[in-house]
Write a protein that holds these residues in place. Structure first.
Motif, PDB file in Angstrom:
ATOM      1  N   PRO A 259       0.827  -1.213   0.000  1.00 15.06           N
ATOM      2  CA  PRO A 259       0.000   0.000   0.000  1.00 15.06           C
ATOM      3  C   PRO A 259       0.859   1.260   0.000  1.00 15.06           C
ATOM      4  N   GLN A 260       0.311   2.347  -0.529  1.00 12.51           N
ATOM      5  CA  GLN A 260       1.028   3.609  -0.627  1.00 12.51           C
ATOM      6  C   GLN A 260       1.539   4.076   0.730  1.00 12.51           C
ATOM      7  N   ALA A 261       0.732   3.901   1.772  1.00  5.42           N
ATOM      8  CA  ALA A 261       1.141   4.350   3.103  1.00  5.42           C
ATOM      9  C   ALA A 261       2.378   3.634   3.591  1.00  5.42           C
ATOM     10  N   VAL A 262       2.641   2.434   3.058  1.00  6.75           N
ATOM     11  CA  VAL A 262       3.825   1.670   3.453  1.00  6.75           C
ATOM     12  C   VAL A 262       4.988   1.950   2.509  1.00  6.75           C
ATOM     13  N   ARG A 263       4.703   2.106   1.234  1.00 13.77           N
ATOM     14  CA  ARG A 263       5.776   2.352   0.254  1.00 13.77           C
ATOM     15  C   ARG A 263       6.518   3.650   0.540  1.00 13.77           C
ATOM     16  N   THR A 264       5.865   4.606   1.157  1.00 20.12           N
ATOM     17  CA  THR A 264       6.511   5.895   1.418  1.00 20.12           C
ATOM     18  C   THR A 264       7.353   5.897   2.684  1.00 20.12           C
ATOM     19  N   LEU A 265       7.361   4.788   3.422  1.00 20.06           N
ATOM     20  CA  LEU A 265       8.176   4.713   4.635  1.00 20.06           C
ATOM     21  C   LEU A 265       9.641   4.492   4.265  1.00 20.06           C
ATOM     22  N   THR A 266      10.535   5.187   4.954  1.00 21.14           N
ATOM     23  CA  THR A 266      11.972   5.047   4.691  1.00 21.14           C
ATOM     24  C   THR A 266      12.711   4.791   6.002  1.00 21.14           C
ATOM     25  N   PRO A 267      12.679   3.552   6.490  1.00 19.02           N
ATOM     26  CA  PRO A 267      13.406   3.225   7.721  1.00 19.02           C
ATOM     27  C   PRO A 267      14.912   3.257   7.498  1.00 19.02           C
ATOM     28  N   THR A 268      15.636   3.726   8.504  1.00 20.25           N
ATOM     29  CA  THR A 268      17.101   3.772   8.457  1.00 20.25           C
ATOM     30  C   THR A 268      17.643   3.148   9.734  1.00 20.25           C
TER      31      THR A 268
ATOM     32  N   PRO B 126      12.200  12.503  12.189  1.00 19.20           N
ATOM     33  CA  PRO B 126      11.901  11.073  12.206  1.00 19.20           C
ATOM     34  C   PRO B 126      11.715  10.543  13.629  1.00 19.20           C
ATOM     35  N   ALA B 127      10.882   9.513  13.738  1.00 23.58           N
ATOM     36  CA  ALA B 127      10.763   8.783  15.001  1.00 23.58           C
ATOM     37  C   ALA B 127      12.023   7.932  15.185  1.00 23.58           C
ATOM     38  N   THR B 128      12.369   7.674  16.446  1.00 20.64           N
ATOM     39  CA  THR B 128      13.559   6.872  16.745  1.00 20.64           C
ATOM     40  C   THR B 128      13.167   5.718  17.660  1.00 20.64           C
ATOM     41  N   VAL B 129      13.476   4.482  17.221  1.00 16.72           N
ATOM     42  CA  VAL B 129      13.227   3.290  18.018  1.00 16.72           C
ATOM     43  C   VAL B 129      14.577   2.777  18.513  1.00 16.72           C
ATOM     44  N   VAL B 130      14.716   2.649  19.828  1.00 17.49           N
ATOM     45  CA  VAL B 130      15.986   2.306  20.464  1.00 17.49           C
ATOM     46  C   VAL B 130      15.830   1.012  21.250  1.00 17.49           C
ATOM     47  N   GLU B 131      16.710   0.051  21.000  1.00 19.59           N
ATOM     48  CA  GLU B 131      16.766  -1.140  21.851  1.00 19.59           C
ATOM     49  C   GLU B 131      17.996  -1.028  22.750  1.00 19.59           C
TER      50      GLU B 131
ATOM     51  N   MET C 252      16.639   2.340  15.054  1.00 20.09           N
ATOM     52  CA  MET C 252      16.038   2.579  13.743  1.00 20.09           C
ATOM     53  C   MET C 252      15.338   3.930  13.758  1.00 20.09           C
ATOM     54  N   LYS C 253      15.486   4.680  12.678  1.00 22.51           N
ATOM     55  CA  LYS C 253      14.750   5.927  12.496  1.00 22.51           C
ATOM     56  C   LYS C 253      13.754   5.750  11.359  1.00 22.51           C
ATOM     57  N   LEU C 254      12.594   6.403  11.508  1.00 22.63           N
ATOM     58  CA  LEU C 254      11.529   6.269  10.524  1.00 22.63           C
ATOM     59  C   LEU C 254      10.936   7.629  10.235  1.00 22.63           C
ATOM     60  N   ASN C 255      10.627   7.884   8.974  1.00 21.68           N
ATOM     61  CA  ASN C 255      10.128   9.193   8.539  1.00 21.68           C
ATOM     62  C   ASN C 255       8.638   9.374   8.818  1.00 21.68           C
ATOM     63  N   ARG C 256       8.171   8.913   9.954  1.00 21.79           N
ATOM     64  CA  ARG C 256       6.781   9.077  10.383  1.00 21.79           C
ATOM     65  C   ARG C 256       6.751   9.101  11.908  1.00 21.79           C
ATOM     66  N   ASN C 257       5.635   9.572  12.447  1.00 25.29           N
ATOM     67  CA  ASN C 257       5.392   9.385  13.867  1.00 25.29           C
ATOM     68  C   ASN C 257       5.038   7.922  14.129  1.00 25.29           C
ATOM     69  N   ILE C 258       5.427   7.428  15.296  1.00 19.92           N
ATOM     70  CA  ILE C 258       5.067   6.075  15.718  1.00 19.92           C
ATOM     71  C   ILE C 258       4.377   6.179  17.064  1.00 19.92           C
ATOM     72  N   PHE C 259       3.149   5.716  17.128  1.00 17.13           N
ATOM     73  CA  PHE C 259       2.445   5.776  18.412  1.00 17.13           C
ATOM     74  C   PHE C 259       3.011   4.764  19.396  1.00 17.13           C
ATOM     75  N   GLN C 260       3.225   3.527  18.956  1.00 15.27           N
ATOM     76  CA  GLN C 260       3.626   2.471  19.863  1.00 15.27           C
ATOM     77  C   GLN C 260       4.429   1.423  19.112  1.00 15.27           C
ATOM     78  N   THR C 261       5.295   0.715  19.841  1.00 17.77           N
ATOM     79  CA  THR C 261       6.040  -0.401  19.274  1.00 17.77           C
ATOM     80  C   THR C 261       5.878  -1.637  20.146  1.00 17.77           C
ATOM     81  N   GLU C 262       5.909  -2.800  19.508  1.00 19.68           N
ATOM     82  CA  GLU C 262       5.901  -4.085  20.201  1.00 19.68           C
ATOM     83  C   GLU C 262       6.812  -5.031  19.426  1.00 19.68           C
ATOM     84  N   ARG C 263       7.636  -5.783  20.110  1.00 17.26           N
ATOM     85  CA  ARG C 263       8.467  -6.806  19.464  1.00 17.26           C
ATOM     86  C   ARG C 263       7.767  -8.154  19.641  1.00 17.26           C
TER      87      ARG C 263
END
Length: 575
Positions: free
Chosen positions: A194-203, A516-521, A531-542
């Motif tokens: 989907p377009q909403a996913v194709r535009t994501l650029t995780p780093t 970008p949002a930043t996810v840190v382990e 990981m950095k992502l070019n969107r806001n992230i409300f929540q994460t779960e592994r």
């Protein structure tokens, strides 16, 4: 008797019709044509009333109660209460089973169905028969061997309905082996994401290693026009899971292998939903529970009931009401009005929050206290978290800075800070309790004071993940650990965000309120993945996709169910 006698019986005319429809649709190794697009029962984000175009003066007794927040008309309530999705899911399963029974599908030539419910484009079903009863093992090949996803199923059977999770967008290779020694390499193409996913650029800014907690990092990615999509990333930043149209906002993995989330049905903009859903990673909604004004706080009890943050129908405030909903009917069993439990001179938010009376508390997360009939609650607009004894309907303690609006009696509930490194939380999210009983919370850091003269501006502020220890006997609170302050404004996230604890010294943190949002382990004093992502992230779960859903997939057993009730403005009036 048919080999599908354990499934719901299907009439011969229906089977013939569905088989012809499937055969003319083409191969099912690509997304099937009979899967509908975004369900028509999902309304868009605009509220039902445009404030710039009020309705033409109806008779006074028929006019919605605009002083209340929940002002559903009967027409809007009926639209949101549609259970059309049940028939859609049943039709999809019936078509798959009809095709399976009509064909001669073996391990060498299986039936492959990508995205069977139209909501999970990176999930699939593989169906085949074997002459002997065997068990099955699956390997979803990753771009690197370290990213392979493997699972051994416990079932021993001749009919195999295998769930496939963790596919990539586009071409995939899946290896299925049996306990008889047979094996087949299956090509599965999931098509375009989907377009909403194709535009994501995780780093990936910090490469992970064997110290990472295993699994896929599910992120509730917000784009503020569709209110988000759940996207799962592997350690390399590749997308391996997508849920759309079926779940929003806060994700709560529950023991039955499903995710508890906000309904995809908007009651009104921007984040008030018409209930909660239990959905699986195949994109199937198993249960929808209707309830007015659900925000992002809900949990499932061991008895099957749900604890949900929602609006009190007929009242002009939001996010200050908690209900327990019956697991079989969806109806209210118990309820707790925070305006009755909090004792204030005037029910207004802390000076740093602009929502004031309507959203004076803003409950944004809850947590079940193990072994107690009690919950932890995060009240963002009071810069507080607190414990509620549900059985007694009373507050046990409150962790927040003193405020002139608190009565003397209420101030006796405030915890006393101890220790040299103590800081309060400000605009916090994602309250939780660790295995050792300590409290873990995301401190967004908004203003960092209730005194306007001492408030900290965003360009000098920071956000943190914090561990606190509460002594209920002595009514004290001590700060044990924090991460984030040392990185200053880089990670300052003034809204949403959260964390997921794997152990006392192993935490996944989501600084998601900035772009970008930043996810840190973090583990044992070190950042081991980021990981950095070019969107806001409300929540994460592994989550481990297969430990989470370890069994064969069931078709034709339960098409889904809808529980609960939505009230209209007139039914909820309190004046």
């Amino acid at each position: 008797m048919s080999k599908f006698s354990k499934y719901k019986r299907i009439s011969i005319p229906v089977i013939i019709f569905l088989v012809l429809a499937v055969l003319t649709a083409g191969a099912l190794a690509s997304p099937p044509d009979w899967v509908p697009g975004p369900p028509p029962w999902v309304p868009g984000p605009p509220p039902w009333v445009d404030p710039e175009e009020p309705p033409e003066e109806p008779p006074e007794e028929e006019e919605p109660h605009y002083d209340t927040v929940t002002c559903l008309t009967p027409e809007k309530a009926a639209q949101l209460s549609s259970d059309e999705w049940i028939a859609q899911q049943e039709a999809a399963e019936t078509a798959i089973l009809a095709d399976f029974e009509a064909g001669n599908y073996t391990l060498e030539n299986p039936l492959v169905v990508v995205n069977p419910y139209g909501n999970a484009p990176l999930s699939a079903l593989v169906l085949f028969e074997t002459e002997e009863e065997v068990s099955v093992e699956i390997v979803v090949k990753g771009k690197a061997a370290s990213e392979d996803i493997k699972h051994s199923f416990r079932e021993v059977a001749t009919e195999h309905i295998i769930p496939v999770y963790g596919l990539y967008g586009g071409a995939n290779t899946v290896v299925i082996s049996t306990s008889a020694g047979d094996s087949n390499e299956i090509a599965i193409n999931t098509g375009t994401l989907p377009q909403a996913v194709r535009t994501l650029t995780p780093t990936i800014t910090v490469e992970g290693d064997e110290r990472m907690y295993p699994g896929i990092t599910l992120c509730d990615v917000n784009n503020w026009t569709t209110s988000g999509v759940v996207v799962g990333f592997d350690a390399k930043g590749d997308v391996r899971c997508v849920l759309q149209n079926c779940a929003r906002w806060c994700m709560v993995p529950v023991a039955n292998g499903k995710i508890l989330a906000a309904s995809p049905k908007f009651e009104r903009s921007t984040y008030f939903f018409a209930g909660i859903v239990e959905v699986d990673l195949m994109g199937k909604i198993h249960t929808e529970v209707l309830r007015n004004g659900v925000h992002h706080g809900y949990r499932k009890l061991l008895n099957g009931n749900w604890i949900v943050v929602s609006d009190m129908v007929g009242r002009d405030t939001v996010e200050d009401h908690i209900v327990e909903l019956d697991g079989k009917t969806g109806e209210v069993v118990r309820s707790w009005d925070m305006r009755e439990l909090w004792d204030m001179h005037d029910y207004v938010g802390s000076p740093g929050h602009n929502f004031n009376r309507q959203d004076w508390l803003h409950i944004n997360s809850i947590w079940l206290c193990p072994g107690e009939d009690a919950i932890l609650v995060s009240g963002r607009h009071q810069d507080s978290f607190f414990k509620v004894d549900l059985g007694k309907s009373e507050i046990v303690w409150v962790m927040t800075e003193d405020y002139e609006q608190y009565t003397d009696a209420f101030k006796e509930k405030l915890l006393t800070p101890i220790g040299d490194e103590f800081e309060y939380v400000w605009g916090q999210h994602n309250i939780s309790m660790m295995a050792d009983g300590r409290i873990l919370v995301f401190d967004n850091g908004n203003n960092r004071s209730k005194d306007p003269d001492k408030m900290v501006p965003a360009n000098r502020n920071y956000s943190r993940v914090v561990i606190y220890e509460v002594d209920e006997v002595n009514m004290t609170v001590e700060q044990i650990w924090q991460y984030g302050k040392e990185r200053g404004t880089e990670l300052f996230s003034n809204f949403i965000s959260g964390m997921d604890a794997f152990g006392t010294n192993h935490i996944l943190m989501n600084f998601g309120g900035k772009t970008p949002a930043t996810v840190v382990e973090w583990r044992d004093g070190e950042v081991i993945w980021e990981m950095k992502l070019n969107r806001n992230i409300f929540q994460t779960e592994r989550v481990d996709l297969y430990d989470f859903n370890e069994k064969y997939y069931a078709l034709g057993v339960n098409p889904g169910k809808q529980l609960g009730t939505l009230f209209t403005w007139k039914e909820g009036r309190t004046d």
